[in-house]
Each structure stands twice: as structure tokens, then as C-alpha cells.
Design an enzyme around this catalytic site. Sequence first.
Site, PDB file in Angstrom:
ATOM      1  CB  THR A 117     -18.724  37.006  -0.597  1.00 32.44           C
ATOM      2  OG1 THR A 117     -19.523  37.039  -1.786  1.00 32.44           O
ATOM      3  CG2 THR A 117     -17.277  36.898  -1.048  1.00 32.44           C
ATOM      4  CE1 TYR A 141     -16.471  41.762  -1.626  1.00 33.57           C
ATOM      5  CE2 TYR A 141     -17.758  40.115  -2.810  1.00 33.57           C
ATOM      6  CZ  TYR A 141     -17.531  40.866  -1.674  1.00 33.57           C
ATOM      7  OH  TYR A 141     -18.347  40.723  -0.584  1.00 33.57           O
TER       8      TYR A 141
END
Length: 331
Positions: A117, A141
Site C-alpha cells: 500500500t 496498517y
Amino acid sequence: MAVMVTGGAGYIGSHAVLALLDAGHEVVVIDNLVTGFAWAVDPRATLVQCDVADEGRVRAAIRGHHVDAILHFAGSVVVPESVSDPLKYYRNNTVASRALLESAVCEGVRHFIFSSTAATYGTPERVPVAEGDPTVPINPYGMSKLMTEAMLRDVAAAHPINYAVLRYFNVAGADPQGRSGQSTAGATHLIKVAVEAATGRRSHVSIFGTDFPTRDGTGVRDYIHVHDLAKAHVAALDLLRADPSLNHTLNAGYGRGFSVAEVLDAVDRVTNMTIERRLEGRRAGDPAELVADNRAILATLDWRPERDDLDLIVRDALAWERRLAERDAED
Ligand code: UFG
């Protein structure tokens, strides 16, 4: 030879399954169906319902289907939840990936593609951000994904396995043929939220922050169509198989940004509606602007974007949302 897709019942994974099948690959899906849906898995693929950390079942599936490559999509993806429940993210993303890598190494899997990501960059020092720029995640995350990138690098140095890490920017849209889309309830992603408002599931769209140093004060992101992203995985798989000596870390974005206001303008245009916008404060941890330097992916993969068009992304997302609404009405 088959390809294993973890998280193949989820949003991006189910589109990758379609792209692989459409390209003639044999596919076995591993998904625990906690956030995914069995119906989202194309029937041409084999679905094994288990956790990626279940080494016994994963290893049996690798052996049974002669898997030489794993595409690893399974994981938790909600940034604010990662802040309130970090251990869930380190378990589902980092620890589960460790187990999957061990299964892969033990069974002699040769290729690994990992869903990473842009959140690994945190707040980038410059935009567009390139793969070699500092990775300083600002939430668990992003850190949970960055830790998996590090494991993968070390594993590939020690064992006969090569990898592609794809760092996704803002993924949106749905399968152009209407076979899959973003189906998770309670989604927080801008385009999903906006098409939910357009189909009457929400009353309005909140704009989180109007005082960013951007052209209109709202946050700027690089929205990539899920169909193009899925096809990038197929191209990455071809490359890993063609040259097992090389590893790749690539930004997956189009290299241009749209502001929140511009996205909502596109939704109004496509729906011929005026969706109510409510101006609100910034969301914690949102960078002003996140756009990919995508020169590396364009130079490395045999891949060209086919749907780099904001209105098209919105149109495909909306078509899927209408399908979901019809399905709900039938139930
Ligand atoms: N936004 C709104 N209103 C909403 C939802 C979002 O104004 O209802 C704004 C956000 O503040 C941001 C932009 O729209 O400026 C995009 O927000 P998203 O929630 O759609 O996506 P993010 O950029 O926050 O996060 C996405 C992925 C993450 C990934 C990150 C990396 O969801 O998994 O991109 O860039 F880490």
C-alpha cells in the site's frame, strides 16, 4: 501449474481471480470469508475456505494443485481500525503473512506477489512519491504491510523464491463486465461512499478537510481502476516466471491526482444528481496529497492502463452499487 490467490473472495482479490482466469490460469483461492463472499469467487476457480495462517490446509492446497505462485491479498485494510486495534493488524497482516511465507518456502513455491500500500510511505516528502523514497508509515496498517515487505525481501534472499510487491494507491471501480465489485458493508472509501449516496444508501457525503494545501483545499489521491490493478498482477506474474532472478517493488497508480471535490463532481456528472456534501474537519492521519510516481511499473511490466478515466471509474462503481441494491431488494 496453478496460482494461489489469498483473499480471492474480497474486493481486489476477486478481480485478480477474474483477470487470471480470463488469461487462462488455473486458480485456487484461499479465503476465510470473514470479510469476503463465496459468491464473489468465480466458479472456474477452486475455493478453499480457511485462514492463510492455517499451514496444514494451505500446504495441502499448494501440493494438491501444484501451485508455483501465490498472490497474497488477504488482510485487514481499514486504516482507522488499525489505530484502535493495532494487534489485529499485526496478526492478520504481518503474522499471517509470516505463516503463509513459511508454507510457501516449505512447499517450494517459486513466485510471490504481495498487496502492499501507499500507506507504507506515510506522509511523503514529495509528490509524486517514488518507490525509493522513505517509507515511514503513520498508522499500524501501513506498518503491518511494510513489515511483510521486509520479511519477503529477506525470504527471497535466502530461498529460491522471487517476488513483486505492488504498492496500491486508491483502488476504486468494479469489473467492467459486472462480475464483481466493492461489496463490503460500511466501507469508508470515498468513491464507494459517494455511489452509496447516489443509490440512496446514504444521505450525504462528508468532505474530510477543506484546508489542505491543495488546489481546492480538499485531499488529493491517485485513483486506480480495480480492473487495471488486477491486470497488473497478471503482468507481474508473467514477469516473475520469465525471470526468477529478479524482485520488484512497484507503485500501482496512474500518476495523477484528483481532489475530493473533483471526485464528487465526477459522481454528480455521471449520476446527473447533486449529491449533498457536508464540509467536515480533517480525518486523523490523512496526508494532503498522495500520487504515485508510476514510471517504474510502466517500464517494468507489460501493462498499460486501460481505464484511466475518473468518470469511467465512477460509472463502473455505480453500476456495481446498483446491482447490489437490486440484490438487496430481491432478498
Ligand atoms: N474522504 C472524504 N469523505 C469520505 C471518505 C474519504 O472526504 O467519506 C477523503 C479522504 O479524507 C481522502 C480521500 O477522500 O482525502 C480518499 O480517502 P479514502 O478513505 O477513500 O482513501 P485513503 O486515501 O484514506 O486510503 C486509501 C486506502 C488505504 C491506503 C491508502 C494509501 O483505503 O488502504 O489509500 O493511499 F492505505
